[in-house]
Design a protein around this motif. Structure first.
Motif, PDB file in Angstrom:
ATOM      1  N   MET A  52      -8.378  -1.405   9.274  1.00  0.00           N
ATOM      2  CA  MET A  52      -8.246  -1.049   7.867  1.00  0.00           C
ATOM      3  C   MET A  52      -7.957   0.437   7.750  1.00  0.00           C
ATOM      4  O   MET A  52      -8.592   1.267   8.408  1.00  0.00           O
ATOM      5  N   SER A  53      -6.999   0.771   6.913  1.00  0.00           N
ATOM      6  CA  SER A  53      -6.597   2.157   6.728  1.00  0.00           C
ATOM      7  C   SER A  53      -7.572   2.882   5.818  1.00  0.00           C
ATOM      8  O   SER A  53      -8.429   2.283   5.167  1.00  0.00           O
ATOM      9  N   THR A  54      -7.432   4.199   5.766  1.00  0.00           N
ATOM     10  CA  THR A  54      -8.262   4.972   4.840  1.00  0.00           C
ATOM     11  C   THR A  54      -7.959   4.594   3.395  1.00  0.00           C
ATOM     12  O   THR A  54      -8.818   4.739   2.521  1.00  0.00           O
ATOM     13  N   ASP A  55      -6.734   4.090   3.144  1.00  0.00           N
ATOM     14  CA  ASP A  55      -6.398   3.631   1.796  1.00  0.00           C
ATOM     15  C   ASP A  55      -7.295   2.480   1.365  1.00  0.00           C
ATOM     16  O   ASP A  55      -7.596   2.330   0.176  1.00  0.00           O
ATOM     17  N   VAL A  56      -7.727   1.640   2.325  1.00  0.00           N
ATOM     18  CA  VAL A  56      -8.587   0.510   1.981  1.00  0.00           C
ATOM     19  C   VAL A  56      -9.961   1.013   1.550  1.00  0.00           C
ATOM     20  O   VAL A  56     -10.541   0.519   0.583  1.00  0.00           O
ATOM     21  N   ARG A  98      -4.128  -4.332   2.759  1.00  0.00           N
ATOM     22  CA  ARG A  98      -3.544  -2.994   2.862  1.00  0.00           C
ATOM     23  C   ARG A  98      -2.437  -2.803   1.834  1.00  0.00           C
ATOM     24  O   ARG A  98      -2.231  -1.686   1.328  1.00  0.00           O
ATOM     25  N   GLY A  99      -1.733  -3.893   1.494  1.00  0.00           N
ATOM     26  CA  GLY A  99      -0.723  -3.788   0.448  1.00  0.00           C
ATOM     27  C   GLY A  99      -1.337  -3.432  -0.896  1.00  0.00           C
ATOM     28  O   GLY A  99      -0.820  -2.592  -1.637  1.00  0.00           O
ATOM     29  N   PHE A 100      -2.460  -4.075  -1.211  1.00  0.00           N
ATOM     30  CA  PHE A 100      -3.142  -3.748  -2.462  1.00  0.00           C
ATOM     31  C   PHE A 100      -3.700  -2.327  -2.427  1.00  0.00           C
ATOM     32  O   PHE A 100      -3.756  -1.649  -3.458  1.00  0.00           O
ATOM     33  N   ALA A 101      -4.122  -1.875  -1.253  1.00  0.00           N
ATOM     34  CA  ALA A 101      -4.632  -0.506  -1.148  1.00  0.00           C
ATOM     35  C   ALA A 101      -3.530   0.501  -1.483  1.00  0.00           C
ATOM     36  O   ALA A 101      -3.782   1.521  -2.142  1.00  0.00           O
ATOM     37  N   ARG A 102      -2.309   0.196  -1.071  1.00  0.00           N
ATOM     38  CA  ARG A 102      -1.189   1.094  -1.389  1.00  0.00           C
ATOM     39  C   ARG A 102      -0.907   1.090  -2.892  1.00  0.00           C
ATOM     40  O   ARG A 102      -0.634   2.140  -3.489  1.00  0.00           O
ATOM     41  N   VAL A 103      -0.957  -0.102  -3.513  1.00  0.00           N
ATOM     42  CA  VAL A 103      -0.738  -0.179  -4.956  1.00  0.00           C
ATOM     43  C   VAL A 103      -1.822   0.619  -5.688  1.00  0.00           C
ATOM     44  O   VAL A 103      -1.538   1.371  -6.625  1.00  0.00           O
ATOM     45  N   HIS A 104      -3.059   0.466  -5.250  1.00  0.00           N
ATOM     46  CA  HIS A 104      -4.168   1.198  -5.874  1.00  0.00           C
ATOM     47  C   HIS A 104      -3.961   2.705  -5.722  1.00  0.00           C
ATOM     48  O   HIS A 104      -4.183   3.463  -6.677  1.00  0.00           O
ATOM     49  N   HIS A 105      -3.531   3.127  -4.554  1.00  0.00           N
ATOM     50  CA  HIS A 105      -3.311   4.556  -4.318  1.00  0.00           C
ATOM     51  C   HIS A 105      -2.251   5.111  -5.268  1.00  0.00           C
ATOM     52  O   HIS A 105      -2.369   6.242  -5.760  1.00  0.00           O
ATOM     53  N   ASP A 106      -1.243   4.296  -5.575  1.00  0.00           N
ATOM     54  CA  ASP A 106      -0.135   4.763  -6.410  1.00  0.00           C
ATOM     55  C   ASP A 106      -0.449   4.693  -7.907  1.00  0.00           C
ATOM     56  O   ASP A 106       0.062   5.516  -8.679  1.00  0.00           O
ATOM     57  N   LEU A 107      -1.308   3.717  -8.318  1.00  0.00           N
ATOM     58  CA  LEU A 107      -1.441   3.440  -9.746  1.00  0.00           C
ATOM     59  C   LEU A 107      -2.800   3.754 -10.347  1.00  0.00           C
ATOM     60  O   LEU A 107      -2.914   3.882 -11.569  1.00  0.00           O
ATOM     61  N   ALA A 108      -3.835   3.829  -9.531  1.00  0.00           N
ATOM     62  CA  ALA A 108      -5.185   3.803 -10.087  1.00  0.00           C
ATOM     63  C   ALA A 108      -5.715   5.149 -10.537  1.00  0.00           C
ATOM     64  O   ALA A 108      -6.895   5.272 -10.860  1.00  0.00           O
ATOM     65  N   THR A 164       5.477 -13.603  -1.231  1.00  0.00           N
ATOM     66  CA  THR A 164       6.267 -12.469  -1.687  1.00  0.00           C
ATOM     67  C   THR A 164       5.453 -11.186  -1.609  1.00  0.00           C
ATOM     68  O   THR A 164       4.235 -11.192  -1.527  1.00  0.00           O
ATOM     69  N   ASP A 165       6.166 -10.058  -1.676  1.00  0.00           N
ATOM     70  CA  ASP A 165       5.484  -8.771  -1.632  1.00  0.00           C
ATOM     71  C   ASP A 165       4.625  -8.581  -2.872  1.00  0.00           C
ATOM     72  O   ASP A 165       4.852  -9.181  -3.925  1.00  0.00           O
ATOM     73  N   ILE A 166       3.640  -7.721  -2.737  1.00  0.00           N
ATOM     74  CA  ILE A 166       2.740  -7.435  -3.844  1.00  0.00           C
ATOM     75  C   ILE A 166       3.467  -6.594  -4.882  1.00  0.00           C
ATOM     76  O   ILE A 166       4.144  -5.611  -4.566  1.00  0.00           O
ATOM     77  N   LEU A 167       3.331  -7.013  -6.145  1.00  0.00           N
ATOM     78  CA  LEU A 167       3.986  -6.304  -7.227  1.00  0.00           C
ATOM     79  C   LEU A 167       3.323  -4.947  -7.430  1.00  0.00           C
ATOM     80  O   LEU A 167       2.108  -4.853  -7.562  1.00  0.00           O
ATOM     81  N   GLY A 168       4.122  -3.907  -7.450  1.00  0.00           N
ATOM     82  CA  GLY A 168       3.588  -2.564  -7.646  1.00  0.00           C
ATOM     83  C   GLY A 168       3.504  -2.218  -9.112  1.00  0.00           C
ATOM     84  O   GLY A 168       4.124  -1.257  -9.577  1.00  0.00           O
ATOM     85  N   ALA A 169       2.751  -3.018  -9.882  1.00  0.00           N
ATOM     86  CA  ALA A 169       2.644  -2.814 -11.324  1.00  0.00           C
ATOM     87  C   ALA A 169       1.229  -3.134 -11.773  1.00  0.00           C
ATOM     88  O   ALA A 169       0.511  -3.885 -11.127  1.00  0.00           O
TER      89      ALA A 169
END
Length: 610
Positions: A138-142, A85-95, A2-7
């Motif tokens: 790896m993206s710059t988000d990583v 990269r999915g976790f990198a997006r979550v980190h960018h949004d929440l951290a 499943t997709d990574i939870l954005g929480a």
């Protein structure tokens, strides 16, 4: 997957049923089921599940990366990259902010309530990136993810070590491992990195937190595993021959603790805090064995590994089998393994075993162990060749009130309490330790576990029998209610006979409930027989109680052996398979003579110092 939870994640220890005390099963949508049928919703279960879900996905990324490194399949590389990269997006949004779910005692994280949780999770992601190397885009988000995690880890370490003055904390070991692995990942991505500082900190922690007998200072089996795993992870890519000799010696002693503590079937008795039988711990054992197998040619952990694999069965995903060489260079010579009885002098554990591994006894005569210690001084734990009769019970997830309300208390342990009160946080002194080819004798004493009471326990393993002598003496000569607890994990039967009692400890018989969804427990041992007598008038009362902490709602028969006396000695004789026939006690001023008669008429006497 499943997709990574954005929480944000919370604290995984809250993922526990408030009714039954058992860890919850995987989420079913927004419902969090209990093994006994409860279906829970909302907080704190949702954020606790987020932690477990994120950990599982990080493990999946790591596994895919190692498969790719072994087989070169693009699909594995792409799967690992997608998760990272999915976790990198979550980190960018929440951290951007610190977690608001942290309790006051925690080191706050950003993606999780605890920085410790964040560090453990970060090690897996970093390992996946290091393993993929430059092959995965790896993206710059990583890079932002890695740098952000490193900032969190460094800040948490500063708070813990400098502000709180706790450099020997088990948290420190994982913060250091995360710092080292995150720097390795940044290095792979072409960014400035400083791995050496974090590895040096691991060596410093080894000196601070590990005693000369190899035990991590808390005396908890689980936290011993916890810090050993962090140490080995942070040594990735080092050359075994170049490691400091003192560090290698400490690591070798830590591994020897595991091989020396393990029972005949490879069970690691879960002394003090730690899950009694949890898949996550079995996976950690497999990882430790896999990593240690690259540091030494042989580790002596084969039986421990085999036990973990048996307990995991079809639930094992195989990650640890794909880790490959963790170190750079040839391993060091094989570790020596000794299955004799062992006294861990610093932790205070006395491990008695016979030559056939048919019975193993452990006496806890060590320090309390701090926040992860139990009120169990001079407890006697009993294990067989293929299971446990009277084990250290472990604890449920910490979010359960039963952790402190029952399992860390004296009444959960096979030791003495007086006037039905818990013991103090205390230590004991080992007064005798004698090992020969056919006999092991151990004795220990404490005057501090119970105010105004001296406790002394002597255990002799010889001739196929385990003789246990527990004396409680009030220092002012006043009679008090003294209770010695029997705390089985199997079916216990007790009956009065011959001016004492007989007991039978055996696996339950009958057909299991087909609707019961709780996972089966460890293998059951052979039948243990006991004879019991006391030097003062006493009652041995059988009643309902809680079993080990993997399922606190499972009731078992427990027994409390109580005398109202100023000086009482409880004597038990145990034998596997064939029951002893006669038990006699003769007391003099300084000595107790215990006579044990077998069914064939032979008699053995044991001299015990009072």
């Amino acid at each position: 997957m499943t997709d990574i939870l954005g929480a944000r994640g919370g604290w995984w220890h809250n993922y526990v049923c408030p009714t039954h005390g058992t860890e919850l099963l995987p989420a079913d949508g927004e419902t969090y089921p209990c093994p006994h049928g409860c279906r829970l919703q909302g907080e704190p279960y949702a954020s606790a599940w987020t932690v477990l879900d994120h950990q599982a996905k990080a493990r999946a990324a790591r596994h895919a990366a190692h498969r790719y490194r072994a087989d070169g399949r693009d699909a594995d590389r792409d799967e690992a990259t997608r998760i990272i990269r999915g976790f990198a997006r979550v980190h960018h949004d929440l951290a951007g902010d610190w977690s608001d779910r942290a309790e006051p005692w925690m080191l706050r994280g950003r993606l999780f309530a605890q920085a410790l949780t964040e560090a453990i999770w970060a090690v897996q992601l970093a390992d996946a990136i290091v393993t993929l190397g430059p092959d995965a885009p790896m993206s710059t988000d990583v890079v932002e993810l890695l740098e952000g995690l490193l900032t969190t880890v460094a800040a948490a370490r500063e708070t813990l070590v400098v502000d709180r003055g706790e450099p020997g904390s088990n948290y420190t070991a994982w913060l250091d491992a995360a710092g080292g692995m995150l720097n390795r990942a940044l290095e792979v991505l072409g960014r400035p990195a400083d791995v050496g500082t974090w590895v040096a900190r691991t060596f410093e922690h080894l000196e601070l937190a590990v005693a000369g007998d190899g035990w991590e200072w808390e005396g908890s089996t689980y936290y011993h595993l916890f810090v050993l795993r962090a140490y080995l992870l942070n040594l990735r890519g080092t050359r075994p021959a170049d490691l400091p000799a003192a560090a290698v010696a400490r690591l070798a002693a830590m591994v020897a603790v595991l091989s020396g503590l393990a029972t005949g079937d490879g069970t690691l008795p879960m002394l003090h805090d730690g899950p009694y039988d949890r898949d996550g711990v079995h996976l950690e054992v497999l990882e430790i064995a896999a990593l240690a197998g690259g540091l030494w040619r042989e580790t002596g952990l084969d039986r421990v590994v085999n036990h973990a694999r048996r307990r995991l069965a079809g639930r094992y995903d195989g990650l640890e089998d794909t880790l490959g060489p963790w170190f750079d260079g040839d391993p060091l010579p094989a570790l020596t393994v000794d299955r004799a009885s062992v006294h861990f002098a610093d932790a205070g554990y006395l491990v008695l075993r016979d030559a056939t591994d048919s019975i193993q006894a452990i006496v806890d005569a060590g320090p309390h162990g701090g926040s992860h210690g139990h009120l169990d001084k001079l407890a006697l734990y009993l294990y067989g060749a293929d299971g446990a009769w009277q084990p250290a019970p472990g604890v449920p997830p910490y979010g359960s009130p039963l952790r402190r309300g029952h399992y860390a208390r004296t009444l959960a342990h096979p030791t003495v309490r007086v006037d039905d009160a818990d013991q103090n946080e205390s230590s004991a002194v080992v007064t005798a330790w004698e090992v020969s080819a056919d006999r092991t004798r151990a004795a220990a004493q404490t005057d501090t576990a119970i105010d105004g009471v001296r406790l002394r326990r002597e255990v002799i393993l010889a001739g196929g029998c385990l003789v246990d002598v527990m004396r409680a003496e009030t220092l002012d000569g006043a009679a008090r209610d003294v209770t010695l607890a029997l705390r089985p994990a199997v079916a216990l039967t007790v009956w009065a006979a011959d001016c004492g009692w007989r007991s039978r400890w055996a696996a339950e018989t009958g057909v299991a409930d087909p609707d019961r969804s709780v996972a089966p427990g460890p293998a059951q041992p052979a039948v243990l027989h006991g004879l019991h007598a006391a030097t003062a008038a006493a009652d041995l009362v059988l009643g309902p109680g809680r079993g080990p902490s993997d399922d606190p709602s499972r009731l078992v028969h427990v027994a409390d052996w109580t005398a109202n006396a100023a000086d009482v000695t409880f004597v038990s004789v145990y034998a596997v398979g064939t029951a002893p026939d006669v038990l006699t006690i003769e007391a003099t001023d300084g000595q107790l003579t215990v006579g044990v008669g077998a069914a064939d008429g032979t008699r053995t006497t044991y001299e015990v110092m009072r």
